[in-house]
Design a protein around this motif. Sequence first.
Motif, PDB file in Angstrom:
ATOM      1  N   THR A 123       0.818  -1.216   0.000  1.00 48.93           N
ATOM      2  CA  THR A 123       0.000   0.000   0.000  1.00 48.93           C
ATOM      3  C   THR A 123       0.851   1.265   0.000  1.00 48.93           C
ATOM      4  O   THR A 123       0.300   2.365  -0.010  1.00 48.93           O
ATOM      5  N   SER A 124       2.174   1.126   0.009  1.00 48.55           N
ATOM      6  CA  SER A 124       3.049   2.286  -0.141  1.00 48.55           C
ATOM      7  C   SER A 124       3.287   2.597  -1.616  1.00 48.55           C
ATOM      8  O   SER A 124       4.029   3.522  -1.945  1.00 48.55           O
ATOM      9  N   GLN A 125       2.669   1.810  -2.504  1.00 55.59           N
ATOM     10  CA  GLN A 125       2.755   2.031  -3.943  1.00 55.59           C
ATOM     11  C   GLN A 125       1.465   2.683  -4.435  1.00 55.59           C
ATOM     12  O   GLN A 125       0.376   2.149  -4.233  1.00 55.59           O
ATOM     13  N   PHE A 126       1.602   3.827  -5.079  1.00 56.47           N
ATOM     14  CA  PHE A 126       0.421   4.560  -5.539  1.00 56.47           C
ATOM     15  C   PHE A 126      -0.355   3.775  -6.586  1.00 56.47           C
ATOM     16  O   PHE A 126      -1.569   3.956  -6.723  1.00 56.47           O
ATOM     17  N   THR A 127       0.326   2.892  -7.311  1.00 56.57           N
ATOM     18  CA  THR A 127      -0.378   2.082  -8.311  1.00 56.57           C
ATOM     19  C   THR A 127      -1.382   1.144  -7.636  1.00 56.57           C
ATOM     20  O   THR A 127      -2.478   0.913  -8.165  1.00 56.57           O
ATOM     21  N   VAL A 128      -1.014   0.603  -6.467  1.00 55.60           N
ATOM     22  CA  VAL A 128      -1.907  -0.312  -5.758  1.00 55.60           C
ATOM     23  C   VAL A 128      -3.081   0.437  -5.155  1.00 55.60           C
ATOM     24  O   VAL A 128      -4.245   0.073  -5.351  1.00 55.60           O
ATOM     25  N   THR A 129      -2.794   1.511  -4.417  1.00 56.60           N
ATOM     26  CA  THR A 129      -3.882   2.293  -3.819  1.00 56.60           C
ATOM     27  C   THR A 129      -4.738   2.938  -4.905  1.00 56.60           C
ATOM     28  O   THR A 129      -5.950   3.096  -4.729  1.00 56.60           O
ATOM     29  N   GLY A 130      -4.107   3.299  -6.028  1.00 59.24           N
ATOM     30  CA  GLY A 130      -4.860   3.898  -7.123  1.00 59.24           C
ATOM     31  C   GLY A 130      -5.842   2.930  -7.746  1.00 59.24           C
ATOM     32  O   GLY A 130      -6.975   3.304  -8.071  1.00 59.24           O
ATOM     33  N   VAL A 131      -5.427   1.675  -7.915  1.00 58.07           N
ATOM     34  CA  VAL A 131      -6.330   0.659  -8.480  1.00 58.07           C
ATOM     35  C   VAL A 131      -7.529   0.447  -7.565  1.00 58.07           C
ATOM     36  O   VAL A 131      -8.681   0.370  -8.023  1.00 58.07           O
ATOM     37  N   LEU A 132      -7.290   0.364  -6.252  1.00 59.01           N
ATOM     38  CA  LEU A 132      -8.390   0.191  -5.298  1.00 59.01           C
ATOM     39  C   LEU A 132      -9.354   1.377  -5.371  1.00 59.01           C
ATOM     40  O   LEU A 132     -10.581   1.202  -5.337  1.00 59.01           O
ATOM     41  N   ALA A 133      -8.794   2.588  -5.457  1.00 62.61           N
ATOM     42  CA  ALA A 133      -9.631   3.778  -5.521  1.00 62.61           C
ATOM     43  C   ALA A 133     -10.429   3.846  -6.824  1.00 62.61           C
ATOM     44  O   ALA A 133     -11.606   4.217  -6.821  1.00 62.61           O
ATOM     45  N   ARG A 180     -12.188  12.610  -6.078  1.00 64.20           N
ATOM     46  CA  ARG A 180     -12.368  11.619  -5.011  1.00 64.20           C
ATOM     47  C   ARG A 180     -11.431  10.420  -5.142  1.00 64.20           C
ATOM     48  O   ARG A 180     -10.787  10.031  -4.158  1.00 64.20           O
ATOM     49  N   PRO A 181     -11.330   9.781  -6.310  1.00 65.76           N
ATOM     50  CA  PRO A 181     -10.425   8.617  -6.380  1.00 65.76           C
ATOM     51  C   PRO A 181      -8.974   8.994  -6.135  1.00 65.76           C
ATOM     52  O   PRO A 181      -8.224   8.226  -5.517  1.00 65.76           O
ATOM     53  N   PHE A 182      -8.569  10.179  -6.589  1.00 63.62           N
ATOM     54  CA  PHE A 182      -7.184  10.609  -6.378  1.00 63.62           C
ATOM     55  C   PHE A 182      -6.902  10.826  -4.896  1.00 63.62           C
ATOM     56  O   PHE A 182      -5.886  10.359  -4.367  1.00 63.62           O
ATOM     57  N   SER A 183      -7.803  11.531  -4.216  1.00 61.00           N
ATOM     58  CA  SER A 183      -7.600  11.787  -2.788  1.00 61.00           C
ATOM     59  C   SER A 183      -7.694  10.494  -1.980  1.00 61.00           C
ATOM     60  O   SER A 183      -6.972  10.312  -0.993  1.00 61.00           O
ATOM     61  N   LEU A 184      -8.567   9.587  -2.403  1.00 65.05           N
ATOM     62  CA  LEU A 184      -8.716   8.310  -1.715  1.00 65.05           C
ATOM     63  C   LEU A 184      -7.425   7.502  -1.786  1.00 65.05           C
ATOM     64  O   LEU A 184      -6.983   6.914  -0.795  1.00 65.05           O
ATOM     65  N   ALA A 185      -6.809   7.476  -2.965  1.00 63.79           N
ATOM     66  CA  ALA A 185      -5.563   6.729  -3.143  1.00 63.79           C
ATOM     67  C   ALA A 185      -4.385   7.443  -2.495  1.00 63.79           C
ATOM     68  O   ALA A 185      -3.524   6.802  -1.877  1.00 63.79           O
ATOM     69  N   LEU A 186      -4.336   8.768  -2.627  1.00 63.70           N
ATOM     70  CA  LEU A 186      -3.191   9.528  -2.126  1.00 63.70           C
ATOM     71  C   LEU A 186      -3.126   9.514  -0.610  1.00 63.70           C
ATOM     72  O   LEU A 186      -2.038   9.441  -0.028  1.00 63.70           O
ATOM     73  N   ARG A 187      -4.274   9.568   0.054  1.00 62.52           N
ATOM     74  CA  ARG A 187      -4.298   9.586   1.523  1.00 62.52           C
ATOM     75  C   ARG A 187      -3.633   8.326   2.096  1.00 62.52           C
ATOM     76  O   ARG A 187      -2.809   8.407   3.008  1.00 62.52           O
ATOM     77  N   LEU A 188      -4.002   7.178   1.566  1.00 61.49           N
ATOM     78  CA  LEU A 188      -3.433   5.916   2.043  1.00 61.49           C
ATOM     79  C   LEU A 188      -1.961   5.805   1.690  1.00 61.49           C
ATOM     80  O   LEU A 188      -1.134   5.408   2.526  1.00 61.49           O
ATOM     81  N   PHE A 189      -1.615   6.167   0.475  1.00 61.52           N
ATOM     82  CA  PHE A 189      -0.227   6.095   0.010  1.00 61.52           C
ATOM     83  C   PHE A 189       0.705   6.959   0.860  1.00 61.52           C
ATOM     84  O   PHE A 189       1.762   6.506   1.315  1.00 61.52           O
ATOM     85  N   VAL A 190       0.304   8.196   1.108  1.00 56.92           N
ATOM     86  CA  VAL A 190       1.147   9.121   1.876  1.00 56.92           C
ATOM     87  C   VAL A 190       1.278   8.668   3.324  1.00 56.92           C
ATOM     88  O   VAL A 190       2.366   8.727   3.911  1.00 56.92           O
ATOM     89  N   TYR A 244      -9.857   1.674   7.811  1.00 56.74           N
ATOM     90  CA  TYR A 244     -11.213   2.098   8.186  1.00 56.74           C
ATOM     91  C   TYR A 244     -11.661   3.300   7.366  1.00 56.74           C
ATOM     92  O   TYR A 244     -12.803   3.334   6.861  1.00 56.74           O
ATOM     93  N   VAL A 245     -10.787   4.289   7.205  1.00 56.66           N
ATOM     94  CA  VAL A 245     -11.143   5.499   6.460  1.00 56.66           C
ATOM     95  C   VAL A 245     -11.444   5.172   5.001  1.00 56.66           C
ATOM     96  O   VAL A 245     -12.414   5.684   4.418  1.00 56.66           O
ATOM     97  N   PHE A 246     -10.621   4.307   4.396  1.00 57.59           N
ATOM     98  CA  PHE A 246     -10.846   3.935   2.996  1.00 57.59           C
ATOM     99  C   PHE A 246     -12.199   3.245   2.844  1.00 57.59           C
ATOM    100  O   PHE A 246     -12.966   3.559   1.927  1.00 57.59           O
ATOM    101  N   ALA A 247     -12.494   2.307   3.738  1.00 54.49           N
ATOM    102  CA  ALA A 247     -13.773   1.594   3.668  1.00 54.49           C
ATOM    103  C   ALA A 247     -14.934   2.531   3.954  1.00 54.49           C
ATOM    104  O   ALA A 247     -15.989   2.454   3.304  1.00 54.49           O
ATOM    105  N   LEU A 248     -14.770   3.424   4.925  1.00 60.34           N
ATOM    106  CA  LEU A 248     -15.836   4.360   5.277  1.00 60.34           C
ATOM    107  C   LEU A 248     -16.149   5.302   4.128  1.00 60.34           C
ATOM    108  O   LEU A 248     -17.327   5.500   3.781  1.00 60.34           O
ATOM    109  N   LEU A 249     -15.115   5.885   3.516  1.00 58.68           N
ATOM    110  CA  LEU A 249     -15.345   6.802   2.401  1.00 58.68           C
ATOM    111  C   LEU A 249     -15.945   6.074   1.205  1.00 58.68           C
ATOM    112  O   LEU A 249     -16.790   6.628   0.494  1.00 58.68           O
ATOM    113  N   THR A 250     -15.523   4.839   0.989  1.00 65.41           N
ATOM    114  CA  THR A 250     -16.113   4.055  -0.098  1.00 65.41           C
ATOM    115  C   THR A 250     -17.609   3.867   0.126  1.00 65.41           C
ATOM    116  O   THR A 250     -18.419   4.029  -0.807  1.00 65.41           O
TER     117      THR A 250
END
Length: 261
Positions: A123-133, A180-190, A244-250
């Motif tokens: 999850t430190s890879q933006f490609t992974v968090t980006g795909v989920l988002a 939304r998808p960008f912020s969702l992925a970036l929050r987890l990645f950062v 939790y935040v990723f699931a909640l926002l989803t």
Amino acid sequence: MSAAAEVKIDPMHQFQIESLGGSVLDGTPFHFTNSALWMLIVLGSILLFMWGGMKRDLVPGRWQAAVESVTGFISGMALTNIGPEGRKYTPWIFTVFIFILFSNLMGMMPFGIVDAAHPFTVTSQFTVTGVLAVISFSIVLIVGFWKHGLHFFSLFVPHGTPGPLLPLIVPIELISFMVRPFSLALRLFVAMIAGHILVHVFGYFIVNGINSGTPMGYGISLISFIFIAGVNALELLVCAIQAYVFALLTSLYINDAVHLH
């Protein structure tokens, strides 16, 4: 040159994707990487965790109780934020939650004492968090247009908005929706990359302080060790919070698509 001077700080090396080779993939454009390996380890850990909770004992053991508490928690989240229709989307919300949680925790495991088994946080890879988002955002779009058709665009017109303000409000609402998808992925990645960098840097402070052989160096090493212990405790909390935040926002985004709130 002193031993302390020879130690170089490279906190970004832990995020480097490296090919692990393998004769099966020789001559093909595909590579089996450390990221793929740890993703398989994460998936295997999830399967093992869920397998232990598939029992239906009248008096559940600790393992079964743990699994049931997680599934009940996510199911409750979906029902609370989406309503009765939330049951349809619980599988995906549970999937992203459990995958992110296990990925974050596996990256915190102290396997680094064996160099060949250094942990990799996928999850430190933006490609992974980006795909989920992107998958979460695609579900929102598909549900929105499937249930409401072109009326889905009314989501960008807040109730009670005066007519003269529509040319200003609608573009703002549209842009906030599209990011939304960008912020969702970036929050987890950062969140994942920042904590790991801090631990790595202060770990080098400990090594350099001890290698210096001076009282000040030992003091810096002790302070750095205390700091790392605190950061690791915080990181464990962040691992759960980010899942939790990723699931909640989803679930909240799906609620917008279902109810057009």
